[in-house]
Design an enzyme around this catalytic site. Structure first.
Site, PDB file in Angstrom:
ATOM      1  N   HIS A 189       0.791  -1.234   0.000  1.00  0.00           N
ATOM      2  CA  HIS A 189       0.000   0.000   0.000  1.00  0.00           C
ATOM      3  C   HIS A 189       0.815   1.272   0.000  1.00  0.00           C
ATOM      4  O   HIS A 189       0.244   2.365   0.015  1.00  0.00           O
ATOM      5  CB  HIS A 189      -0.937   0.036   1.206  1.00  0.00           C
ATOM      6  CG  HIS A 189      -2.145  -0.821   1.057  1.00  0.00           C
ATOM      7  ND1 HIS A 189      -3.311  -0.361   0.511  1.00  0.00           N
ATOM      8  CD2 HIS A 189      -2.359  -2.115   1.355  1.00  0.00           C
ATOM      9  CE1 HIS A 189      -4.207  -1.335   0.498  1.00  0.00           C
ATOM     10  NE2 HIS A 189      -3.648  -2.414   1.001  1.00  0.00           N
ATOM     11  N   LYS A 244      -9.707  13.756   3.973  1.00  0.00           N
ATOM     12  CA  LYS A 244      -8.857  12.561   3.999  1.00  0.00           C
ATOM     13  C   LYS A 244      -7.995  12.680   5.242  1.00  0.00           C
ATOM     14  O   LYS A 244      -8.095  13.685   5.953  1.00  0.00           O
ATOM     15  CB  LYS A 244      -7.980  12.480   2.750  1.00  0.00           C
ATOM     16  CG  LYS A 244      -7.232  13.781   2.445  1.00  0.00           C
ATOM     17  CD  LYS A 244      -6.431  13.716   1.147  1.00  0.00           C
ATOM     18  CE  LYS A 244      -7.281  13.715  -0.100  1.00  0.00           C
ATOM     19  NZ  LYS A 244      -7.158  12.534  -0.920  1.00  0.00           N
ATOM     20  N   ARG A 245      -7.169  11.680   5.553  1.00  0.00           N
ATOM     21  CA  ARG A 245      -6.276  11.844   6.703  1.00  0.00           C
ATOM     22  C   ARG A 245      -5.372  13.053   6.497  1.00  0.00           C
ATOM     23  O   ARG A 245      -5.019  13.406   5.365  1.00  0.00           O
ATOM     24  CB  ARG A 245      -5.429  10.569   6.905  1.00  0.00           C
ATOM     25  CG  ARG A 245      -6.190   9.450   7.567  1.00  0.00           C
ATOM     26  CD  ARG A 245      -6.746   9.838   8.914  1.00  0.00           C
ATOM     27  NE  ARG A 245      -5.710   9.946   9.913  1.00  0.00           N
ATOM     28  CZ  ARG A 245      -5.469   9.042  10.848  1.00  0.00           C
ATOM     29  NH1 ARG A 245      -6.218   7.958  10.934  1.00  0.00           N
ATOM     30  NH2 ARG A 245      -4.507   9.208  11.714  1.00  0.00           N
ATOM     31  N   LYS A 249      -0.163  14.469   1.596  1.00  0.00           N
ATOM     32  CA  LYS A 249      -1.468  14.752   0.974  1.00  0.00           C
ATOM     33  C   LYS A 249      -1.649  16.252   0.734  1.00  0.00           C
ATOM     34  O   LYS A 249      -2.590  16.680   0.073  1.00  0.00           O
ATOM     35  CB  LYS A 249      -2.594  14.194   1.837  1.00  0.00           C
ATOM     36  CG  LYS A 249      -2.621  12.654   1.861  1.00  0.00           C
ATOM     37  CD  LYS A 249      -3.725  12.150   2.786  1.00  0.00           C
ATOM     38  CE  LYS A 249      -3.809  10.643   2.887  1.00  0.00           C
ATOM     39  NZ  LYS A 249      -4.485   9.998   1.745  1.00  0.00           N
ATOM     40  N   THR A 280      -8.660   6.424  -2.686  1.00  0.00           N
ATOM     41  CA  THR A 280      -9.979   5.922  -3.041  1.00  0.00           C
ATOM     42  C   THR A 280     -11.003   7.032  -2.861  1.00  0.00           C
ATOM     43  O   THR A 280     -12.072   6.994  -3.474  1.00  0.00           O
ATOM     44  CB  THR A 280     -10.392   4.712  -2.177  1.00  0.00           C
ATOM     45  OG1 THR A 280     -10.161   5.035  -0.798  1.00  0.00           O
ATOM     46  CG2 THR A 280      -9.608   3.476  -2.554  1.00  0.00           C
ATOM     47  N   LYS A 297     -14.595   8.121  -5.046  1.00  0.00           N
ATOM     48  CA  LYS A 297     -15.922   8.410  -4.483  1.00  0.00           C
ATOM     49  C   LYS A 297     -16.453   9.751  -5.011  1.00  0.00           C
ATOM     50  O   LYS A 297     -17.633   9.879  -5.351  1.00  0.00           O
ATOM     51  CB  LYS A 297     -15.850   8.458  -2.949  1.00  0.00           C
ATOM     52  CG  LYS A 297     -15.402   7.168  -2.290  1.00  0.00           C
ATOM     53  CD  LYS A 297     -15.074   7.401  -0.807  1.00  0.00           C
ATOM     54  CE  LYS A 297     -14.291   6.247  -0.215  1.00  0.00           C
ATOM     55  NZ  LYS A 297     -13.634   6.592   1.062  1.00  0.00           N
TER      56      LYS A 297
HETATM   57  C1  LIG Z   1     -12.374   6.780   1.407  1.00  0.00           C
HETATM   58  C2  LIG Z   1     -11.981   7.192   2.751  1.00  0.00           C
HETATM   59  C3  LIG Z   1     -10.656   7.492   3.036  1.00  0.00           C
HETATM   60  C4  LIG Z   1      -9.564   7.465   1.989  1.00  0.00           C
HETATM   61  O1  LIG Z   1      -9.489   8.734   1.395  1.00  0.00           O
HETATM   62  P1  LIG Z   1      -8.233   9.162   0.501  1.00  0.00           P
HETATM   63  O2  LIG Z   1      -8.648  10.461  -0.050  1.00  0.00           O
HETATM   64  O3  LIG Z   1      -8.079   8.108  -0.549  1.00  0.00           O
HETATM   65  O4  LIG Z   1      -7.072   9.248   1.412  1.00  0.00           O
HETATM   66  C5  LIG Z   1     -10.330   7.879   4.318  1.00  0.00           C
HETATM   67  N1  LIG Z   1     -11.258   7.965   5.285  1.00  0.00           N
HETATM   68  C6  LIG Z   1     -12.548   7.687   5.046  1.00  0.00           C
HETATM   69  C7  LIG Z   1     -13.533   7.812   6.151  1.00  0.00           C
HETATM   70  C8  LIG Z   1     -12.961   7.291   3.775  1.00  0.00           C
HETATM   71  O5  LIG Z   1     -14.252   7.004   3.557  1.00  0.00           O
END
Ligand SMILES: *Cc1c(COP(=O)(O)O)cnc(C)c1O
Length: 810
Positions: free
Chosen positions: A355, A543-544, A549, A651, A655
């Site tokens: 990952h 995101k985190r 990022k 991911t 979305k």
């Molecule tokens: C999809 C998702 C992530 C991953 O987000 P990235 O933008 O790919 O880092 C992190 N936290 C939650 C709650 C998510 O649903």
């Protein structure tokens, strides 16, 4: 089983009676929720039993997805939808005077993961069940999931996530399936009439008790199992003598050391600390999981030499990599296979998903810790390594540098990724770019040695949770327009392409987006007292919180915009609402400063009358699955701006695209594949490429002071971080300031600044052209089907697991 509204109503009334001795109108929302959960679990029971029966007699193969994290979120709605009972339930409850949405809100998020990696595992569970792959999850039942985030005075404050406080409606404790897991002690070999016996003594024993959650497929009869292990004290370890002397504390000591194992999820995203308890957690669930798989397998009465024909174990990142050695141990020490036979089976059973290529996230354990905690496992790892190094040595004619580079044990550490690569038959990256980087940079020695093991499996998301269930109005419109085949066959979303230029359809999608934004604005107003303008561009970065990022890049851009507006209050721009949501690891200093910076800037900008109606900042507290489901359908712009080469896949990007947001992106992770799918007209790209970034790291010619000294915009903003402009002590953001200057801006924030400003100007320009924007949005939705995890799972099943679908009949 066909259930109609009246049956549902009767069943539900009865459930409330038997569980709580209450009538529907008198029941508290909590009881209404639990009775509904119990009823839905009842409806899953029959197909669950049938699925397990079919799998037990099936000569085919089952897959077990081993993961330290499952970021499941809530299950009530998704179970109702997958059972095909959503509408019936809604109506039945309505007739009883109960609002389903309010009942859904009672459920605690199962937050047993940090971010993308854990959410991926949860999406995979849904897609395995929905595509009839016999696939189960194996992990830890943490008593406390990822901390809850509160924002106090702009700072992140962590609060324990006691998600089991009111019980868990979905799980079933399987007392009779408990196993023992051993730690520590000493190991020696004894000769027993020519057979070598392994004697393990003075170990500490922990009881692993499984809790099973049914994973219901979408409108089929498949019910797979998510098995999460809880650590408990062995009865006999409870020290009754001191207990009877009245010494409660001493009697409880063993109990606490055992139970600590499944107490808490480590809150670090892509960072490894090397803590003993973490290694205990890893071995705990891997050992328990493999023991239970072997037990089950032996009931089939087939030779263990065929184990790999019936069982696939997917290792999600290195956390469960010890599975390689543990499977060897069980096969040899308890099942009496020879080394060669055990190795034959193990290497055909396990497969590893990588990952990250970030060095600080590649797990390695100090040999002394590893050996002390897992003496027998360490012996096995040493022997795997001895044989492997021998092969490398011979393949490369005695080239010791190759041996050192590839050795599983090196420089006092056990390198878990290498163990997983050597001990399995497959190594996959999670997006095309990422897999290429693994093959040609990070793991190039291994790719040269085992080219046949490497493959790409681009991540995915379940389009049922992330579109059908979370953006109900858009899903309805799609079904009205192209039929409902996309729910089972997500690539059918492509049929929407025909409507991209259709002005009536454009208008409909736009109204839905606007309504989503209005509803969310009302929610934010009532919950937080913050007012945002639904007609502004919702520019979302959730995101985190992590340096790579680059939330910092977003913030610096907002500061620049603010300066522009201050200089020219009549500037012509489409109003923007910048929305952030992110948890920082509690020990991640810079990440926490970034949260404080966003909130500081928010209170300054949101209260400045000069910018009113132009820009606004909203930081959403406690980002998690349920919040993501609310905010993503409202996004106009999706921020996917990691330093190229750093984000393995992402991911979140998928979305947003699926919900019609336009992505502002670097060419990183799966953004590259989104770009390939939608074309350059339908995404806004900017910034350094991964090869440029890698080249800068290599030649060390990047100098962030140069950017600071030669770009007045950057110069002004960085000074504002530390000169009191933000009305905070000058030291407040000194760490961030230094990371960008003194420490030479490791993530190229300043280098990409100019390109990012231009990209945002492009967003502004495009958004003004309503028809064009809406067309881009529709094309994004239409092309998003390829990122459904149904497709990802089908590809894993075909290329790695060899698990054809199993049809369950009732
Ligand atoms: C999809 C998702 C992530 C991953 O987000 P990235 O933008 O790919 O880092 C992190 N936290 C939650 C709650 C998510 O649903």
């Amino acid at each position: 089983m066909v259930i109609d509204k009246n049956m549902f109503k009767m069943d539900y009334i009865e459930k409330l009676q038997t569980m709580f001795a209450e009538e529907a109108v008198d029941a508290s929302p909590l009881h209404q929720y639990y009775a509904l959960g119990a009823l839905i679990k009842d409806y899953c029971a029959k197909p669950w039993i049938e699925s397990n029966k079919e799998y037990a007699k099936n000569k085919g193969k089952q897959v077990y997805y081993f993961s330290m994290e499952f970021l499941v979120g809530r299950l009530l709605n998704s179970n109702l939808v997958n059972l095909g009972l959503k509408d019936i339930c809604e109506q039945a409850l309505h007739e009883l005077g109960i609002n389903l949405i309010e009942v859904e809100d009672i459920e605690a998020d199962a937050g047993l993961g940090n971010g993308g990696l854990g959410r991926l595992a949860a999406c995979f569970l849904d897609s395995m069940a929905s595509t009839q792959v016999p696939g189960h999850g194996c992990g830890i039942r943490y008593k406390y999931g990822l901390f809850k985030q509160k924002i106090e005075n702009g700072y992140q404050v962590e609060v324990p996530d006691n998600w089991l406080k009111n019980g868990n409606a979905w799980e079933i404790r399987k007392e009779n399936k408990a196993v023992e897991v051993r730690f520590g002690g000493s190991v020696h070999l004894e000769d027993d009439k020519g057979i070598t016996k392994v004697i393990h003594e003075n170990y500490e024993c922990v009881r692993a008790v499984p809790y099973d959650t049914p994973i219901k497929g979408y409108k089929n009869n498949t019910v797979n199992t998510l098995r999460l292990w809880s650590a408990e004290t062995m009865e006999e370890d409870f020290d009754f003598s001191s207990f009877s002397q009245g010494n409660y504390v001493k009697a409880g000591e063993n109990k606490y050391s055992a139970e600590a194992i499944s107490q808490i999820l480590y809150p670090d995203d892509s960072y490894e600390k090397g803590k003993l308890l973490r290694l205990k957690q890893e071995y705990f669930f891997v050992s328990a999981g493999l023991q239970s798989i072997i037990k089950n397998y032996k009931k089939k009465k087939i030779s263990l030499l065929d184990f790999h024909k019936h069982v696939a174990v997917q290792i999600n990142d290195t956390h469960p990599a010890v599975a390689v050695a543990e499977l060897m141990r069980i096969l040899m020490d308890t099942e009496n296979l020879s080394w060669d036979d055990a190795w034959y089976v193990t290497t055909r059973t396990t497969a590893y998903t990588n990952h990250t290529i970030m060095a600080e996230a590649l797990e390695k354990w100090p040999v002394d810790i590893f050996k002390k905690l897992l003496p027998r496992i360490y012996m096995i790892v040493e022997e795997i390594n001895r044989r492997f190094c021998n092969e490398v040595y011979h393949r490369y004619n005695g080239d010791w540098s190759k041996v050192n580079n590839m050795s599983i044990i090196y420089d006092g550490y056990v390198r878990m990724a290498y163990l997983a690569i050597v001990g399995g038959h497959s190594v996959n990256g999670v997006a095309k770019l990422h897999t290429e980087l693994l093959k040609h940079q990070e793991l190039s020695d291994f790719y040269e040695f085992f080219p046949e093991k490497f493959n790409n499996q681009t991540n995915g998301i379940t389009h049922r949770r992330w579109l059908l269930n979370s953006n109900v109005e858009l899903a309805k419109l799609i079904t009205e327009t192209i039929g409902d085949s996309w729910i089972k066959t997500p690539n059918d979303l492509n049929k929407l392409i025909k409507y991209a230029k259709d002005s009536a359809f454009q208008e409909k999608t736009q109204i839905i987006k606007t309504n989503n934004k209005i509803n969310f604005s009302n929610h934010v107003l009532s919950k937080y007292g913050a007012s945002i303008d639904p007609s502004s561009i919702f520019d979302v970065h959730v995101k985190r919180m992590h340096s790579y990022k680059r939330q910092t890049l977003n913030v610096l851009h907002i500061m620049y915009l603010y300066n522009q507006i201050l200089a020219n209050p009549n500037i012509d721009m489409v109003p923007r609402t910048f929305i952030f949501g992110a948890k920082a690891s509690p020990s991640y200093y810079i990440a926490k400063q970034t949260i404080k910076l966003i909130n500081t800037l928010a209170s300054k900008i949101n209260n400045d009358p000069i910018v009113r109606g132009k820009i606004k900042i909203l930081f959403l507290e406690n980002y998690g699955v349920s919040l993501a489901e609310k905010i993503i359908p409202c996004a106009d712009v999706s921020e996917q701006i990691s330093t190229a080469s750093k984000e393995a896949s992402g991911t979140g990007n998928m979305k947003f695209m699926m919900n019609g947001a336009i992505t502002i992106a670097t060419l990183d992770g799966a953004n590259v594949e989104i770009f390939d799918a939608v074309g350059k007209e339908n995404i806004v790209l900017f910034g350094l490429t991964s090869q440029e970034v890698i080249e800068y790291y290599r030649n060390k010619t990047y100098n962030s002071y140069y950017m600071y000294n030669n770009d007045l915009r950057i110069n002004t903003i960085l000074n504002q971080l530390v000169n009191g402009f933000l009305e905070t002590p000058k030291t407040e953001f000194a760490g961030l300031y230094e990371s960008l200057l003194t420490n030479n801006d490791e993530y190229f924030v300043l280098k990409d600044f100019d390109a990012y400003v231009n990209a945002h100007n492009e967003i502004d320009r495009l958004f003004r052209q309503k028809a064009i924007w809406q067309q881009m949005s529709i094309i994004n939705i239409a092309k998003s089907g390829i990122f459904s995890s149904d497709n990802t799972i089908k590809k894993y099943a075909k290329e790695i697991w060899d698990t054809p679908p199993v049809n369950i009949k009732l």
